[in-house]
Scaffold this active site. Structure first.
Site, PDB file in Angstrom:
ATOM      1  N   SER A 177       0.841  -1.191   0.000  1.00  0.00           N
ATOM      2  CA  SER A 177       0.000   0.000   0.000  1.00  0.00           C
ATOM      3  C   SER A 177       0.882   1.249   0.000  1.00  0.00           C
ATOM      4  CB  SER A 177      -0.949  -0.036   1.202  1.00  0.00           C
ATOM      5  OG  SER A 177      -1.854   1.030   1.169  1.00  0.00           O
ATOM      6  N   LYS A 200      -4.970   2.892  -3.578  1.00  0.00           N
ATOM      7  CA  LYS A 200      -4.347   2.359  -2.362  1.00  0.00           C
ATOM      8  C   LYS A 200      -5.338   2.301  -1.205  1.00  0.00           C
ATOM      9  CE  LYS A 200      -0.279   1.578  -4.050  1.00  0.00           C
ATOM     10  NZ  LYS A 200       0.190   0.184  -4.254  1.00  0.00           N
ATOM     11  N   TYR A 241      -3.943   7.456  -7.540  1.00  0.00           N
ATOM     12  CA  TYR A 241      -3.071   6.590  -6.747  1.00  0.00           C
ATOM     13  C   TYR A 241      -3.621   6.421  -5.333  1.00  0.00           C
ATOM     14  CZ  TYR A 241       1.328   4.783  -4.798  1.00  0.00           C
ATOM     15  OH  TYR A 241       2.292   4.020  -4.181  1.00  0.00           O
TER      16      TYR A 241
END
Length: 267
Positions: free
Chosen positions: A141, A159, A155
């Site tokens: 992560s 995550k 992004y």
């Protein structure tokens, strides 16, 4: 339950950087047999396979964003070694960097496939085998999952979704003995002479100005200039250790690689 003497692990994104470091640690420290899945077949990856041989390293060249490539990796792994003990999902990209209002919608589906759906694409065909071995799953992560960095919207979204998947899979697979963690690896120095989307810190220093907030750029540039970036082996050792013998009581957590509870896995 003691880990197997030669665990069988599938590792994505092993062609360079953090993933390559994890591969080397799995082979040298944990005596693992490892299947790697990545688009590119780099000289570094080929060198590792040559060093350890086909009986320890199986290279599957494919796109983690494609369901069929992940299923093929599982099938070839089980066909070669007759089992599966763990997964480390490290592949992903931060590119495109940009404000959400400016990112073309044509980028959305490929990005989510590569950075989030790829998790399920690999986990789903692996679960029948991981249930038999009481296996472990490690999702790489990011601290961005709990922040709102300008120009990192896709992004961060991916995550954060990964962290949620870890919690859900942990709950659903607890009775089957399968454990999972989403690990924050910190700011890792995976620099290279030619920055690419796979060397995240170098990519940000090259492509962040004008996109990211100035205060955020200062943070990352300063960490680089002061030598504060982590060596890949530091979080890499924790990722490898968790995949082999991670503590079941922490299953489902989004956890920092430097958490004191993971001290035993550090270099």
């Amino acid at each position: 339950m003691a880990p197997p003497s030669s665990p069988i692990i599938i590792l994505t994104g092993a062609s360079r950087g953090l993933g390559l470091s994890v591969l080397r640690l799995l082979l040298s420290k944990h005596n693992a047999r490892v299947t790697t899945v990545s688009r590119s077949l780099t000289p570094e990856l080929q060198s590792v396979q040559k060093e350890y041989g086909d009986e320890r390293v199986l290279i599957v060249q494919g796109d983690v964003g494609k369901e069929e490539d992940n299923a093929r990796a599982v099938k070839e792994t089980v066909g070669k070694w007759e089992g599966l003990d763990g997964l480390i999902l490290n592949a992903g990209t931060i590119d495109p960097v940009g404000k959400l209002a400016d990112i073309p919608t044509s980028s959305l589906i490929p990005y989510v496939q590569t950075n989030l759906l790829s998790t399920l694409y690999l986990v789903k065909p692996s679960l029948p085998h991981l249930r038999k071995s009481h296996g472990r799953i490690v999702l790489v992560s990011s601290g961005a999952s709990s922040t709102g960095y300008q120009a990192w919207g896709l992004y961060s979204m991916a995550k954060t979704g990964m962290n949620s998947l870890a919690r859900t899979i942990a709950s659903e697979e607890k009775e089957n003995g399968v454990a999972i963690w989403a690990v924050r690896p910190g700011m890792v120095d995976t620099d290279s002479p030619t920055p690419s989307r796979h060397q995240m810190q170098a990519f940000l220093r090259s492509n962040g100005p004008g996109q990211m907030a100035d205060t955020d750029m200062v943070k990352f540039q300063s960490a680089f200039e002061k030598g504060e970036l982590l060596r890949p082996e530091q979080p890499g050792a924790v990722l490898a250790g968790l995949a082999v013998n991670g503590p079941l009581e922490l299953s489902g957590e989004y956890i920092n690689w430097a958490d004191e509870r993971l001290q035993a896995f550090r270099e």
